[in-house]
Design a protein around this motif. Structure first.
Motif, PDB file in Angstrom:
ATOM      1  N   SER A   1       0.850  -1.187   0.000  1.00 58.32           N
ATOM      2  CA  SER A   1       0.000   0.000   0.000  1.00 58.32           C
ATOM      3  C   SER A   1       0.883   1.234   0.000  1.00 58.32           C
ATOM      4  CB  SER A   1      -0.908   0.029   1.235  1.00 58.32           C
ATOM      5  OG  SER A   1      -1.879  -0.985   1.177  1.00 58.32           O
ATOM      6  N   VAL A   2       0.522   2.198  -0.830  1.00 59.70           N
ATOM      7  CA  VAL A   2       1.137   3.524  -0.809  1.00 59.70           C
ATOM      8  C   VAL A   2      -0.029   4.489  -0.646  1.00 59.70           C
ATOM      9  CG1 VAL A   2       2.516   5.217  -2.059  1.00 59.70           C
ATOM     10  CG2 VAL A   2       3.001   2.767  -2.334  1.00 59.70           C
ATOM     11  N   ASN A   3      -0.199   5.032   0.547  1.00 61.48           N
ATOM     12  CA  ASN A   3      -1.467   5.679   0.898  1.00 61.48           C
ATOM     13  C   ASN A   3      -1.372   7.202   0.934  1.00 61.48           C
ATOM     14  OD1 ASN A   3      -2.552   3.113   1.213  1.00 61.48           O
ATOM     15  ND2 ASN A   3      -2.091   3.047   3.403  1.00 61.48           N
ATOM     16  N   PRO A   4      -1.990   7.880  -0.025  1.00 66.34           N
ATOM     17  CA  PRO A   4      -1.980   9.344   0.026  1.00 66.34           C
ATOM     18  C   PRO A   4      -2.962   9.915   1.043  1.00 66.34           C
ATOM     19  CG  PRO A   4      -3.175   8.575  -1.903  1.00 66.34           C
ATOM     20  CD  PRO A   4      -2.585   7.357  -1.252  1.00 66.34           C
ATOM     21  N   GLN A   5      -4.106   9.250   1.264  1.00 63.31           N
ATOM     22  CA  GLN A   5      -5.262   9.762   2.014  1.00 63.31           C
ATOM     23  C   GLN A   5      -5.909  10.924   1.273  1.00 63.31           C
ATOM     24  OE1 GLN A   5      -5.397   7.363   3.570  1.00 63.31           O
ATOM     25  NE2 GLN A   5      -4.277   7.138   5.482  1.00 63.31           N
ATOM     26  N   THR A   6      -5.109  11.890   0.843  1.00 64.65           N
ATOM     27  CA  THR A   6      -5.559  13.007   0.002  1.00 64.65           C
ATOM     28  C   THR A   6      -4.339  13.533  -0.741  1.00 64.65           C
ATOM     29  OG1 THR A   6      -6.518  15.235  -0.004  1.00 64.65           O
ATOM     30  CG2 THR A   6      -5.226  14.627   1.906  1.00 64.65           C
ATOM     31  N   PHE A   7      -4.572  14.192  -1.881  1.00 63.82           N
ATOM     32  CA  PHE A   7      -3.469  14.843  -2.583  1.00 63.82           C
ATOM     33  C   PHE A   7      -3.441  16.343  -2.321  1.00 63.82           C
ATOM     34  CE2 PHE A   7      -3.178  10.887  -4.953  1.00 63.82           C
ATOM     35  CZ  PHE A   7      -1.800  10.771  -5.124  1.00 63.82           C
ATOM     36  N   SER A   8      -4.272  16.811  -1.402  1.00 64.63           N
ATOM     37  CA  SER A   8      -4.253  18.217  -1.021  1.00 64.63           C
ATOM     38  C   SER A   8      -3.182  18.442   0.044  1.00 64.63           C
ATOM     39  CB  SER A   8      -5.618  18.643  -0.466  1.00 64.63           C
ATOM     40  OG  SER A   8      -5.521  19.873   0.212  1.00 64.63           O
TER      41      SER A   8
ATOM     42  N   ASN B   1      -1.930  -0.874  -3.644  1.00 69.78           N
ATOM     43  CA  ASN B   1      -3.181  -0.292  -3.154  1.00 69.78           C
ATOM     44  C   ASN B   1      -2.928   1.156  -2.733  1.00 69.78           C
ATOM     45  OD1 ASN B   1      -6.008  -0.455  -1.827  1.00 69.78           O
ATOM     46  ND2 ASN B   1      -4.687   0.231  -0.160  1.00 69.78           N
ATOM     47  N   MET B   2      -3.959   1.981  -2.874  1.00 73.11           N
ATOM     48  CA  MET B   2      -3.920   3.341  -2.347  1.00 73.11           C
ATOM     49  C   MET B   2      -5.153   3.587  -1.498  1.00 73.11           C
ATOM     50  SD  MET B   2      -2.435   5.807  -5.351  1.00 73.11           S
ATOM     51  CE  MET B   2      -0.747   6.350  -5.068  1.00 73.11           C
ATOM     52  N   ASP B   3      -4.973   4.138  -0.303  1.00 74.61           N
ATOM     53  CA  ASP B   3      -6.074   4.491   0.594  1.00 74.61           C
ATOM     54  C   ASP B   3      -6.404   5.976   0.453  1.00 74.61           C
ATOM     55  OD1 ASP B   3      -6.127   1.943   1.575  1.00 74.61           O
ATOM     56  OD2 ASP B   3      -5.701   2.482   3.659  1.00 74.61           O
ATOM     57  N   LEU B   4      -7.698   6.263   0.376  1.00 73.06           N
ATOM     58  CA  LEU B   4      -8.194   7.638   0.387  1.00 73.06           C
ATOM     59  C   LEU B   4      -9.179   7.798   1.532  1.00 73.06           C
ATOM     60  CD1 LEU B   4      -9.045   8.099  -3.412  1.00 73.06           C
ATOM     61  CD2 LEU B   4      -6.849   8.488  -2.265  1.00 73.06           C
ATOM     62  N   ILE B   5      -9.331   9.012   2.016  1.00 67.22           N
ATOM     63  CA  ILE B   5     -10.313   9.290   3.066  1.00 67.22           C
ATOM     64  C   ILE B   5     -11.220  10.413   2.591  1.00 67.22           C
ATOM     65  CG2 ILE B   5     -10.712   9.990   5.453  1.00 67.22           C
ATOM     66  CD1 ILE B   5      -8.043   8.852   6.211  1.00 67.22           C
ATOM     67  N   ALA B   6     -12.517  10.124   2.550  1.00 69.74           N
ATOM     68  CA  ALA B   6     -13.514  11.138   2.219  1.00 69.74           C
ATOM     69  C   ALA B   6     -13.931  11.877   3.483  1.00 69.74           C
ATOM     70  CB  ALA B   6     -14.740  10.483   1.573  1.00 69.74           C
ATOM     71  N   ALA B   7     -14.231  13.144   3.344  1.00 72.87           N
ATOM     72  CA  ALA B   7     -14.744  13.997   4.429  1.00 72.87           C
ATOM     73  C   ALA B   7     -13.669  14.393   5.428  1.00 72.87           C
ATOM     74  CB  ALA B   7     -15.922  13.344   5.142  1.00 72.87           C
ATOM     75  N   LEU B   8     -12.422  14.489   4.982  1.00 76.24           N
ATOM     76  CA  LEU B   8     -11.389  15.055   5.846  1.00 76.24           C
ATOM     77  C   LEU B   8     -11.728  16.513   6.154  1.00 76.24           C
ATOM     78  CD1 LEU B   8      -8.213  13.512   4.184  1.00 76.24           C
ATOM     79  CD2 LEU B   8      -9.019  13.075   6.520  1.00 76.24           C
TER      80      LEU B   8
ATOM     81  N   PHE C   1     -11.855  16.687  -3.071  1.00 80.03           N
ATOM     82  CA  PHE C   1     -11.822  15.228  -3.087  1.00 80.03           C
ATOM     83  C   PHE C   1     -11.798  14.713  -4.524  1.00 80.03           C
ATOM     84  CE2 PHE C   1     -13.959  11.039  -2.901  1.00 80.03           C
ATOM     85  CZ  PHE C   1     -13.074  10.393  -2.058  1.00 80.03           C
ATOM     86  N   SER C   2     -12.534  15.342  -5.422  1.00 80.00           N
ATOM     87  CA  SER C   2     -12.542  14.925  -6.822  1.00 80.00           C
ATOM     88  C   SER C   2     -11.169  15.091  -7.455  1.00 80.00           C
ATOM     89  CB  SER C   2     -13.596  15.733  -7.593  1.00 80.00           C
ATOM     90  OG  SER C   2     -13.698  15.282  -8.928  1.00 80.00           O
ATOM     91  N   GLU C   3     -10.444  16.134  -7.052  1.00 77.98           N
ATOM     92  CA  GLU C   3      -9.087  16.324  -7.568  1.00 77.98           C
ATOM     93  C   GLU C   3      -8.171  15.192  -7.109  1.00 77.98           C
ATOM     94  OE1 GLU C   3      -8.017  20.193  -6.218  1.00 77.98           O
ATOM     95  OE2 GLU C   3      -9.401  21.231  -7.584  1.00 77.98           O
ATOM     96  N   THR C   4      -8.366  14.719  -5.877  1.00 73.68           N
ATOM     97  CA  THR C   4      -7.600  13.561  -5.411  1.00 73.68           C
ATOM     98  C   THR C   4      -7.930  12.337  -6.262  1.00 73.68           C
ATOM     99  OG1 THR C   4      -7.247  14.275  -3.126  1.00 73.68           O
ATOM    100  CG2 THR C   4      -7.388  11.916  -3.489  1.00 73.68           C
ATOM    101  N   LEU C   5      -9.198  12.134  -6.564  1.00 66.75           N
ATOM    102  CA  LEU C   5      -9.586  11.017  -7.432  1.00 66.75           C
ATOM    103  C   LEU C   5      -8.934  11.130  -8.813  1.00 66.75           C
ATOM    104  CD1 LEU C   5     -13.385  10.632  -6.593  1.00 66.75           C
ATOM    105  CD2 LEU C   5     -11.565   9.002  -6.053  1.00 66.75           C
ATOM    106  N   ASP C   6      -8.828  12.353  -9.330  1.00 69.16           N
ATOM    107  CA  ASP C   6      -8.156  12.561 -10.618  1.00 69.16           C
ATOM    108  C   ASP C   6      -6.747  11.976 -10.580  1.00 69.16           C
ATOM    109  OD1 ASP C   6     -10.312  13.961 -11.662  1.00 69.16           O
ATOM    110  OD2 ASP C   6      -9.470  15.938 -11.194  1.00 69.16           O
TER     111      ASP C   6
END
Length: 487
Positions: free
Chosen positions: A277-284, A316-323, A331-336
């Motif tokens: 896993s390389v986990n960004p959680q968010t790219f912001s 795998n990459m982990d993201l967290i919605a509603a940070l 959040f959509s930019e992170t998905l991009d």
């Protein structure tokens, strides 16, 4: 504070979960009189009626007195008590949660109940909607997951899955409630922890050999395993691979990009780790700073590309919605970014603000000024992730829920075809026994029969205590796994 008077006090915890589903993070207390919510149960002519009332409003639900084993009777009673309360709360609040009356963490189990009883997928889906008021959208999500799990859900007899916990992190994220220590403050504990863990690995391997069991899938999590020095991590993995040979899947949560370098990734390749896993959680970068991550979005991209360069083909990459502070647009930019990178699997978490986390303290006690995402905003993010990831070729393959989740939503693992993580499916669906090693790890053993029985043996959470008591942790597993006469 909400006072509850109930004819079924054995279900007070479940009743509290239902109330919090509608009323938020409130304290629940039992009362003998003058309660906010009052529950009575009556039985007549083989039927039981559960009636809930509050401030002049009331709803009742009637059903046949349950029969069967004690487990089946208890399950049926709990469901009716909760459903009657759900109907009252839905009426008085005007809310209709996406998961309906479900408060448990594994909703897929209810779909499988119907499938195991011989229902078609469509009929099992309709049953979940009818009996638990689950939305059509969420019921269809359960069906999609069941389709992805076909052929891999149930391990072969005589196998178990292995979990190894490394309770150290580079820094502590503000939302974290795990029993991990920041590596800077706990560096002196790494070496003794490594030695104790290797001892537990070797002794547990003897136990598994004695029990005639073999490993199917292995998973190293934390914390962040790559937060500890490369040499210590290599010693642990070498001991584990020697003690438990033959795993068809080996996952290591490299996790934090700021703990990943060429030396560690090269070592993981030599150890024949199949999945990381390389986990960004968010790219912001603003959000990363806000939640206590000591890396940037660019660091995540660099770590990911380095892993690709060294030959890792299952990431795998982990993201967290509603940070806190994020909008659906952020959040959509992170998905991009994730879709462009195209990892084999993506896990989308809904933020759960646990009471023991620093974020809970900052948002609810100290007033640090963090903005909590609304339930509608969280729902928009989760819906966006599902739509965009499935459109791009990922499919949902496991799901679980937690208390205190944003929007009362869910965590979903998405994978490309053929890349579903066996360990995640076995653990989340509770179809595989799990031998768990390390501080805070909880072994979970399945026992067959008409009612599947699951028993657990927990290791102590404190790292220093674990080091001192590691032999006791092995004895706990022996008592859990081996028949009494063979201990």
């Amino acid at each position: 504070m909400i006072a509850v008077q109930t004819a079924a006090p054995e279900f007070i915890s479940d009743i509290g979960d239902m109330l919090r589903l509608f009323l938020g993070d409130v304290q629940i207390v039992e009362a003998d009189c003058g309660a906010d919510y009052v529950h009575i149960a009556t039985e007549e002519n083989g039927e039981i009626t559960d009636r809930w009332s509050c401030a002049g409003a009331a709803r009742a639900l009637c059903g046949p007195a349950p029969a069967g084993t004690q487990v089946e009777i208890r399950r049926a009673r709990k469901r009716q008590v909760k459903m009657a309360l759900y109907l009252l709360l839905r009426e008085t609040t005007g809310m209709q949660p996406p998961w309906g009356a479900l408060t448990g963490i594994r909703p897929t189990r209810l779909l499988y109940e119907g499938l195991d009883a011989g229902l078609s997928m469509e009929d099992a889906r309709a049953r979940v909607m009818r009996e638990f008021d689950v939305s059509a959208d969420r019921a269809e999500l359960l069906c999609e997951i069941a389709r992805m799990q076909q052929g891999v859900r149930t391990p072969e007899p005589g196998s178990f899955d292995l979990y190894i916990g490394i309770p150290f992190c580079r820094t502590r994220c503000s939302y974290c409630s795990f029993s991990s220590g920041e590596i800077g403050r706990n560096q002196k504990l790494v070496a003794p922890y490594t030695g104790a863990l290797i001892r537990e690995i070797r002794e547990a391997a003897k136990l598994m050999e004695e029990a005639g069991l073999h490993v199917r899938a292995a998973y190293m999590g934390g914390g962040t395993p790559t937060a500890i020095p490369c040499g210590d991590l290599e010693r642990i993995l070498a001991a584990a691979r020697e003690a438990f040979p033959g795993a068809v899947e080996w996952t290591v949560e490299a996790g934090r990009p700021d703990t990943i370098d060429r030396e560690k990734l090269g070592m993981l390749r030599r150890m024949e780790i199949t999945r990381i896993s390389v986990n960004p959680q968010t790219f912001s970068d603003e959000t990363l700073a806000r939640i206590g991550r000591s890396h940037s979005g660019a660091d995540t991209v660099a770590a990911y590309r380095l892993a690709r360069e060294l030959g890792f083909d299952d990431i795998n990459m982990d993201l967290i919605a509603a940070l806190p502070g994020e909008t659906p647009e952020v959040f959509s930019e992170t998905l991009d970014r994730v879709i462009d990178l195209a990892p084999e699997s993506v896990t989308v978490h809904s933020l759960a603000i646990k009471r023991s986390s620093r974020l809970h303290e900052e948002m609810h006690v100290s007033g640090a000024g963090h903005t909590q995402v609304s339930a509608a905003g969280a729902g928009e993010m989760i819906a966006c992730a599902r739509a965009r990831l499935t459109h791009a070729g990922w499919r949902p393959y496991y799901l679980y829920r937690q208390k205190y989740m944003a929007g009362n939503l869910e965590n979903v693992g998405y994978a490309k075809p053929g890349k579903a993580c066996l360990y995640n499916i076995g653990n989340m669906e509770e179809t595989a026994s799990v031998l768990a090693l390390g501080a805070g790890a909880i072994s979970k053993w399945l026992f067959g029969g008409r009612d599947l029985r699951i028993e657990r043996a927990a290791n102590v959470k404190n790292i220093e205590e674990y080091v001192q008591r590691v032999d006791e942790m092995v004895l706990r597993k022996r008592a859990l796994i081996l028949p009494e006469g063979n201990r």
